[in-house]
Design a protein around this motif. Structure first.
Motif, PDB file in Angstrom:
ATOM      1  N   ASN A 154      -3.930   4.567  11.161  1.00 47.50           N
ATOM      2  CA  ASN A 154      -4.050   3.836   9.888  1.00 47.50           C
ATOM      3  C   ASN A 154      -3.867   4.793   8.696  1.00 47.50           C
ATOM      4  OD1 ASN A 154      -4.580   1.478   8.417  1.00 47.50           O
ATOM      5  ND2 ASN A 154      -6.752   1.987   8.218  1.00 47.50           N
ATOM      6  N   VAL A 155      -2.639   5.253   8.535  1.00 49.11           N
ATOM      7  CA  VAL A 155      -2.394   6.344   7.581  1.00 49.11           C
ATOM      8  C   VAL A 155      -1.256   5.975   6.628  1.00 49.11           C
ATOM      9  CG1 VAL A 155      -1.649   8.765   7.443  1.00 49.11           C
ATOM     10  CG2 VAL A 155      -3.256   8.078   9.208  1.00 49.11           C
ATOM     11  N   LYS A 156      -1.427   6.284   5.358  1.00 47.36           N
ATOM     12  CA  LYS A 156      -0.403   5.970   4.349  1.00 47.36           C
ATOM     13  C   LYS A 156       0.799   6.898   4.514  1.00 47.36           C
ATOM     14  CE  LYS A 156      -3.580   4.635   0.581  1.00 47.36           C
ATOM     15  NZ  LYS A 156      -3.740   3.248   0.967  1.00 47.36           N
ATOM     16  N   LYS A 157       1.954   6.367   4.110  1.00 46.40           N
ATOM     17  CA  LYS A 157       3.149   7.206   4.118  1.00 46.40           C
ATOM     18  C   LYS A 157       3.606   7.413   2.678  1.00 46.40           C
ATOM     19  CE  LYS A 157       4.978   5.996   8.648  1.00 46.40           C
ATOM     20  NZ  LYS A 157       3.738   5.336   9.075  1.00 46.40           N
ATOM     21  N   GLY A 158       4.113   8.582   2.395  1.00 43.86           N
ATOM     22  CA  GLY A 158       4.606   8.852   1.045  1.00 43.86           C
ATOM     23  C   GLY A 158       5.439  10.109   1.082  1.00 43.86           C
ATOM     24  N   LYS A 159       6.428  10.182   0.181  1.00 40.25           N
ATOM     25  CA  LYS A 159       7.301  11.362   0.182  1.00 40.25           C
ATOM     26  C   LYS A 159       6.541  12.598  -0.274  1.00 40.25           C
ATOM     27  CE  LYS A 159      12.236  10.744  -0.559  1.00 40.25           C
ATOM     28  NZ  LYS A 159      12.891   9.957  -1.591  1.00 40.25           N
ATOM     29  N   THR A 160       5.712  12.392  -1.304  1.00 42.45           N
ATOM     30  CA  THR A 160       4.963  13.539  -1.828  1.00 42.45           C
ATOM     31  C   THR A 160       3.482  13.183  -1.887  1.00 42.45           C
ATOM     32  OG1 THR A 160       4.997  12.828  -4.130  1.00 42.45           O
ATOM     33  CG2 THR A 160       6.898  14.101  -3.370  1.00 42.45           C
ATOM     34  N   LYS A 161       2.683  14.221  -2.077  1.00 41.23           N
ATOM     35  CA  LYS A 161       1.235  14.008  -2.201  1.00 41.23           C
ATOM     36  C   LYS A 161       0.929  13.225  -3.479  1.00 41.23           C
ATOM     37  CE  LYS A 161      -0.043  17.773   0.807  1.00 41.23           C
ATOM     38  NZ  LYS A 161      -0.808  18.970   1.125  1.00 41.23           N
ATOM     39  N   MET A 162       1.821  13.339  -4.457  1.00 45.37           N
ATOM     40  CA  MET A 162       1.637  12.538  -5.685  1.00 45.37           C
ATOM     41  C   MET A 162       1.832  11.052  -5.364  1.00 45.37           C
ATOM     42  SD  MET A 162       0.764  12.499  -8.782  1.00 45.37           S
ATOM     43  CE  MET A 162       1.042  13.773 -10.008  1.00 45.37           C
ATOM     44  N   ASP A 163       2.819  10.736  -4.502  1.00 44.14           N
ATOM     45  CA  ASP A 163       3.004   9.324  -4.097  1.00 44.14           C
ATOM     46  C   ASP A 163       1.732   8.802  -3.442  1.00 44.14           C
ATOM     47  OD1 ASP A 163       5.617   9.470  -4.876  1.00 44.14           O
ATOM     48  OD2 ASP A 163       6.420   9.775  -2.854  1.00 44.14           O
ATOM     49  N   LEU A 164       1.134   9.640  -2.595  1.00 46.52           N
ATOM     50  CA  LEU A 164      -0.080   9.211  -1.894  1.00 46.52           C
ATOM     51  C   LEU A 164      -1.228   8.994  -2.886  1.00 46.52           C
ATOM     52  CD1 LEU A 164       0.180  11.643   1.151  1.00 46.52           C
ATOM     53  CD2 LEU A 164       0.607   9.181   1.145  1.00 46.52           C
ATOM     54  N   ALA A 165      -1.303   9.880  -3.874  1.00 46.54           N
ATOM     55  CA  ALA A 165      -2.352   9.726  -4.904  1.00 46.54           C
ATOM     56  C   ALA A 165      -2.144   8.408  -5.651  1.00 46.54           C
ATOM     57  CB  ALA A 165      -2.307  10.907  -5.872  1.00 46.54           C
ATOM     58  N   GLU A 166      -0.891   8.081  -5.933  1.00 43.59           N
ATOM     59  CA  GLU A 166      -0.599   6.819  -6.637  1.00 43.59           C
ATOM     60  C   GLU A 166      -1.045   5.617  -5.800  1.00 43.59           C
ATOM     61  OE1 GLU A 166       0.223   6.258  -9.612  1.00 43.59           O
ATOM     62  OE2 GLU A 166       0.585   8.348 -10.161  1.00 43.59           O
ATOM     63  N   GLN A 167      -0.805   5.712  -4.484  1.00 44.71           N
ATOM     64  CA  GLN A 167      -1.219   4.601  -3.605  1.00 44.71           C
ATOM     65  C   GLN A 167      -2.739   4.446  -3.598  1.00 44.71           C
ATOM     66  OE1 GLN A 167       0.722   4.620   0.324  1.00 44.71           O
ATOM     67  NE2 GLN A 167       2.379   5.817  -0.578  1.00 44.71           N
ATOM     68  N   LEU A 168      -3.432   5.575  -3.595  1.00 48.46           N
ATOM     69  CA  LEU A 168      -4.906   5.489  -3.646  1.00 48.46           C
ATOM     70  C   LEU A 168      -5.365   4.888  -4.971  1.00 48.46           C
ATOM     71  CD1 LEU A 168      -6.130   8.882  -2.095  1.00 48.46           C
ATOM     72  CD2 LEU A 168      -6.301   6.610  -1.081  1.00 48.46           C
ATOM     73  N   ARG A 169      -4.710   5.280  -6.036  1.00 52.60           N
ATOM     74  CA  ARG A 169      -5.084   4.731  -7.355  1.00 52.60           C
ATOM     75  C   ARG A 169      -4.876   3.219  -7.370  1.00 52.60           C
ATOM     76  NH1 ARG A 169      -3.076   8.351 -12.319  1.00 52.60           N
ATOM     77  NH2 ARG A 169      -4.336   6.772 -13.359  1.00 52.60           N
ATOM     78  N   GLN A 170      -3.803   2.786  -6.705  1.00 48.67           N
ATOM     79  CA  GLN A 170      -3.561   1.341  -6.634  1.00 48.67           C
ATOM     80  C   GLN A 170      -4.655   0.650  -5.817  1.00 48.67           C
ATOM     81  OE1 GLN A 170      -1.177  -0.195  -8.505  1.00 48.67           O
ATOM     82  NE2 GLN A 170      -2.334  -2.015  -7.869  1.00 48.67           N
ATOM     83  N   ASP A 171      -5.078   1.285  -4.715  1.00 48.49           N
ATOM     84  CA  ASP A 171      -6.187   0.736  -3.903  1.00 48.49           C
ATOM     85  C   ASP A 171      -7.434   0.566  -4.783  1.00 48.49           C
ATOM     86  OD1 ASP A 171      -4.724   0.769  -1.580  1.00 48.49           O
ATOM     87  OD2 ASP A 171      -5.703   2.541  -0.714  1.00 48.49           O
ATOM     88  N   ILE A 172      -7.692   1.561  -5.594  1.00 43.49           N
ATOM     89  CA  ILE A 172      -8.900   1.533  -6.439  1.00 43.49           C
ATOM     90  C   ILE A 172      -8.798   0.375  -7.442  1.00 43.49           C
ATOM     91  CG2 ILE A 172     -10.212   2.820  -8.206  1.00 43.49           C
ATOM     92  CD1 ILE A 172      -9.407   5.408  -6.686  1.00 43.49           C
ATOM     93  N   ARG A 173      -7.624   0.245  -8.047  1.00 41.41           N
ATOM     94  CA  ARG A 173      -7.445  -0.857  -9.021  1.00 41.41           C
ATOM     95  C   ARG A 173      -7.573  -2.205  -8.314  1.00 41.41           C
ATOM     96  NH1 ARG A 173      -2.198   1.619 -10.565  1.00 41.41           N
ATOM     97  NH2 ARG A 173      -2.884   3.585 -11.427  1.00 41.41           N
ATOM     98  N   ASP A 174      -6.991  -2.303  -7.124  1.00 39.40           N
ATOM     99  CA  ASP A 174      -7.063  -3.566  -6.376  1.00 39.40           C
ATOM    100  C   ASP A 174      -8.522  -3.913  -6.070  1.00 39.40           C
ATOM    101  OD1 ASP A 174      -4.363  -3.677  -6.396  1.00 39.40           O
ATOM    102  OD2 ASP A 174      -4.076  -3.041  -4.307  1.00 39.40           O
ATOM    103  N   PHE A 175      -9.271  -2.916  -5.613  1.00 37.16           N
ATOM    104  CA  PHE A 175     -10.664  -3.182  -5.238  1.00 37.16           C
ATOM    105  C   PHE A 175     -11.474  -3.584  -6.482  1.00 37.16           C
ATOM    106  CE2 PHE A 175     -15.049  -1.450  -4.418  1.00 37.16           C
ATOM    107  CZ  PHE A 175     -15.441  -2.456  -3.542  1.00 37.16           C
ATOM    108  N   ARG A 176     -11.191  -2.904  -7.574  1.00 36.26           N
ATOM    109  CA  ARG A 176     -11.913  -3.243  -8.814  1.00 36.26           C
ATOM    110  C   ARG A 176     -11.706  -4.731  -9.136  1.00 36.26           C
ATOM    111  NH1 ARG A 176     -13.621   0.242 -12.975  1.00 36.26           N
ATOM    112  NH2 ARG A 176     -12.196   1.937 -12.536  1.00 36.26           N
ATOM    113  N   LYS A 177     -10.459  -5.161  -8.943  1.00 37.28           N
ATOM    114  CA  LYS A 177     -10.120  -6.546  -9.281  1.00 37.28           C
ATOM    115  C   LYS A 177     -10.713  -7.538  -8.274  1.00 37.28           C
ATOM    116  CE  LYS A 177      -5.754  -8.027 -11.251  1.00 37.28           C
ATOM    117  NZ  LYS A 177      -4.364  -7.699 -10.926  1.00 37.28           N
ATOM    118  N   THR A 178     -10.453  -7.287  -6.989  1.00 37.93           N
ATOM    119  CA  THR A 178     -10.844  -8.286  -5.980  1.00 37.93           C
ATOM    120  C   THR A 178     -12.356  -8.360  -5.807  1.00 37.93           C
ATOM    121  OG1 THR A 178     -10.558  -6.654  -4.264  1.00 37.93           O
ATOM    122  CG2 THR A 178      -8.704  -8.130  -4.635  1.00 37.93           C
ATOM    123  N   SER A 179     -13.039  -7.231  -5.974  1.00 36.72           N
ATOM    124  CA  SER A 179     -14.494  -7.236  -5.759  1.00 36.72           C
ATOM    125  C   SER A 179     -15.230  -7.740  -6.993  1.00 36.72           C
ATOM    126  CB  SER A 179     -14.979  -5.819  -5.446  1.00 36.72           C
ATOM    127  OG  SER A 179     -14.827  -5.005  -6.597  1.00 36.72           O
TER     128      SER A 179
END
Ligand code: NAD
Length: 467
Positions: A160-185
C-alpha cells in the motif's frame, strides 16, 4: 537548571528572540490567550501498527464506557494551584481547554492494507473480546497509501505505497490526503502523530538546513530525505502540528523548525518514553540526588512484535540505540561529578524474540557504589506491555499539541519543550541540552500550564508556611 538561550538562529539565518525561562517565570501572572477547543480534532497517524491501534481502540473503548484512560495525564492527572493550604487541585482537562475524547476523529497511512480492526488483531495487544465490541468503528479506519522506501526500514515491505517521480511529488500527494481528510472529516483542527517504524540512522545534513535546501533535495530525490521527513514536511506545510513517537530525526531538523515557526504548527519528539527509559529517568536522578556513584548500567530487552523485528536491523537499531544512550549522560552530568559518573559502562541491547509479542521484558543490571566506594547492585526486571504504555502518551500528545496550536504564546515557538516528559530524546532549542529527569519534566509541564493560565508557578520553597 538550564536556561533557554536568549536568541536563536532559525535555519534561514534570521535571528529570533526566544523568551528566557526566567522571563516566563516572572510573567507568571500574565495570562496567555487560548482559543476554545471548538469542533472536531482530526488525528492523522503515519504507521497504523501496535501503538496506533492500541491508542485508537483505547479511545473508542473509553468513549463507550468500557475502560478507563489509565496512564493519561490529560484525563486523570491534576494540577495543584496556589498554596498547599488552598486545596485547589483541578483535573488538568478542567484547568486548560483541551479537546475531549468525543471530539477525536482518525485517519492514518500504512504500507499494509489492513484496517484498524485487522491491524489491532494482528498486533495482538488487546484481547479479542474487547476488539469485537469495537469492530464496526475500528474497521471504518482504513489506511491511506503510505510514502515508504524499503531502504530506510529494511525488515518490512508492503503493497500500500504511493508512487511518484520525485519525493516532492510524494509530499504533494500527502498534502492532498491531509486536505481531503480535513474536508471529509469536518475537523476544525488536525494533528499528525508519527507511529511508524523506526527508520535507519541518519545524521543531519546540508539538505536539512533550510526550507530552500530541503525542497531542492525533495525535487532531486536526495537520499538524505527519509519518508518520515516527507510526512513532517507535508504536515507543517499544511499548518498541522507534528509529534514524533519514533527515534528518527524527522522533525528534529532546522528545516522543520523553520516551517513550524513560519506556519504556527508546533512540533515535538522524539521517541516515546515508555518502559526501560522511563525507569532509567526515574532511577538515575535518585542516584544523583544521593551522590551515589555509577560504574555500569547494562540494559537488555526481549520483544517479539513488529517493532522488535524492525529493530533487529542494525540501521534501525542504531537510531534507537542513540536515543536510549543519551539519557544517562545528560542526567548524571559526568563533567560536574567526575568521581561519581566519569567512567560509566552503559550498554543497551534489543533482542527480537517472537514468543513474547508486544509483552516486552526489559532487564537492567545497575552497578552503583556508595560511601568509601563500596559497590552495590540493583536489578530491574520490567515485564511491561509496550503499546499499553505508549497509548496514553499518544493521547496526551495529541491533546497538548492541539492546545499549543490554540495558544497565543506557544503556537509560534516551534519546539514544545514542555512536552519533554513524554520522550526519550526530547527536542530542545538549538544549543540547549535536554532535560531528562522525569520529575523535572513533569514540573516543567505543569508549570507551563500554570503559567498559561496566569497562576503562580510552584517552586516548592514553602517558607511562607512557617512565618
Ligand atoms: N511501543 C512503545 O513502547 C514505543 C516506545 C517508543 C517508541 N516506539 C516507536 O513507535 C513506533 C511504532 O511502534 P509499534 O510498536 O506500533 O510498531 P509497529 O511495527 O507495530 O507499527 C509500525 C507501523 O508503521 C508502518 N510503517 C512503517 N513505515 C511507514 C511509512 N513510511 N508510512 C506509513 N506507515 C509506515 C508499518 O507498516 C507498521 O504497521 C516505532 O517506531 C517504535 O520504535 C514505540
Amino acid at each position: 537548571m538550564a536556561t533557554r538561550q536568549k536568541s536563536g538562529k532559525t535555519a534561514s539565518g534570521t535571528s529570533r528572540v526566544v523568551k528566557s525561562e526566567g522571563k516566563l517565570q516572572g510573567n507568571a501572572r500574565h495570562k496567555s490567550t487560548m482559543d476554545p477547543a471548538k469542533g472536531k480534532l482530526g488525528v492523522m497517524i503515519p504507521g497504523m501498527g501496535a501503538v496506533a491501534t492500541t491508542f485508537v481502540a483505547g479511545v473508542e473503548a473509553i468513549r463507550k464506557g468500557l475502560a478507563k484512560p489509565i496512564g493519561s495525564l490529560t484525563q486523570m492527572g491534576t494540577v495543584r494551584l496556589g498554596k498547599r493550604t488552598e486545596g485547589r487541585s483541578p483535573k488538568i482537562k478542567e484547568f486548560v481547554p483541551l479537546a475531549t475524547l468525543d471530539d477525536l476523529v482518525f485517519t492514518g497511512w500504512d504500507i499494509f492494507e489492513d484496517n484498524m480492526y485487522e491491524a489491532a488483531s494482528n498486533a495482538g495487544v488487546l484481547d479479542h473480546r474487547l476488539l469485537e465490541q469495537l469492530k464496526p468503528f475500528l474497521s471504518s479506519v482504513k489506511p491511506r497509501a503510505a510514502v515508504f522506501d524499503h531502504n530506510y526500514v529494511k525488515k518490512i515491505d508492503g503493497p500500500n505505497v504511493k508512487k511518484g517521480k520525485t519525493k516532492m511529488d510524494l509530499a504533494e500527494q500527502l498534502r492532498q490526503d491531509i486536505r481531503d481528510f480535513r474536508k471529509t472529516s469536518g475537523a476544525s483542527r488536525l494533528i499528525t502523530m508519527w507511529c511508524g517504524s523506526t527508520e535507519s540512522y541518519i545524521e543531519p545534513a546540508a539538505a536539512h538546513q533550510s526550507v530552500k535546501s530541503f525542497e531542492k533535495a525533495l525535487r532531486e530525490n536526495d537520499e538524505m530525505i527519509a519518508p518520515s521527513m516527507i510526512y513532517a514536511y507535508a504536515s507543517l506545510m499544511e499548518g498541522v502540528p507534528f509529534a514524533n513517537g519514533a527515534p528518527n530525526l524527522t522533525v528534529d531538523l532546522p528545516v522543520m523548525l523553520e516551517l513550524s515557526r513560519q506556519n504556527d504548527a508546533p512540533i515535538c519528539g522524539k521517541d516515546f518514553k515508555t518502559g526501560q527509559t522511563l525507569m532509567k529517568t526515574v532511577l538515575a536522578p535518585a542516584f544523583k540526588a544521593r551522590l551515589l556513584g555509577l560504574s555500569g548500567w547494562y540494559s537488555t530487552n526481549i520483544l517479539g512484535n513488529r517493532d522488535g523485528e524492525v529493530l533487529d536491523d542494525p540501521g534501525s537499531f542504531k537510531t534507537k540505540e542513540e536515543s536510549k544512550l543519551g539519557v544517562l549522560e545528560h542526567i548524571l552530568q559526568p563533567g560536574l561529578y567526575p568521581e561519581l559518573y566519569g567512567n560509566i559502562f552503559h550498554k543497551v541491547r534489543i533482542n527480537y524474540y517472537p514468543p513474547r509479542g508486544d509483552n516486552k521484558e526489559g532487564w537492567d543490571n545497575i552497578d552503583i557504589f556508595g560511601w568509601l566506594g563500596y559497590p552495590m547492585q540493583i536489578k530491574v526486571d520490567f515485564l511491561c506491555r509496550d503499546s499499553i504504555l505508549a497509548a496514553p502518551i499518544v493521547l496526551d500528545l495529541v491533546l497538548f499539541l492541539d492546545l499549543a496550536q490554540r495558544c497565543s504564546e506557544l503556537r509560534g515557538l516551534g519546539i514544545q519543550e514542555w512536552l519533554s516528559f513524554y520522550f526519550k530524546s526530547p527536542m530542545t532549542a538549538p544549543g540547549l541540552y535536554p532535560e531528562h529527569d522525569l520529575f523535572i519534566q513533569l514540573m516543567k509541564l505543569k508549570n507551563t500550564l500554570r503559567h498559561l493560565k496566569g497562576e503562580e508557578l510552584i517552586t516548592h520553597l514553602g517558607l511562607e508556611y512557617y512565618d
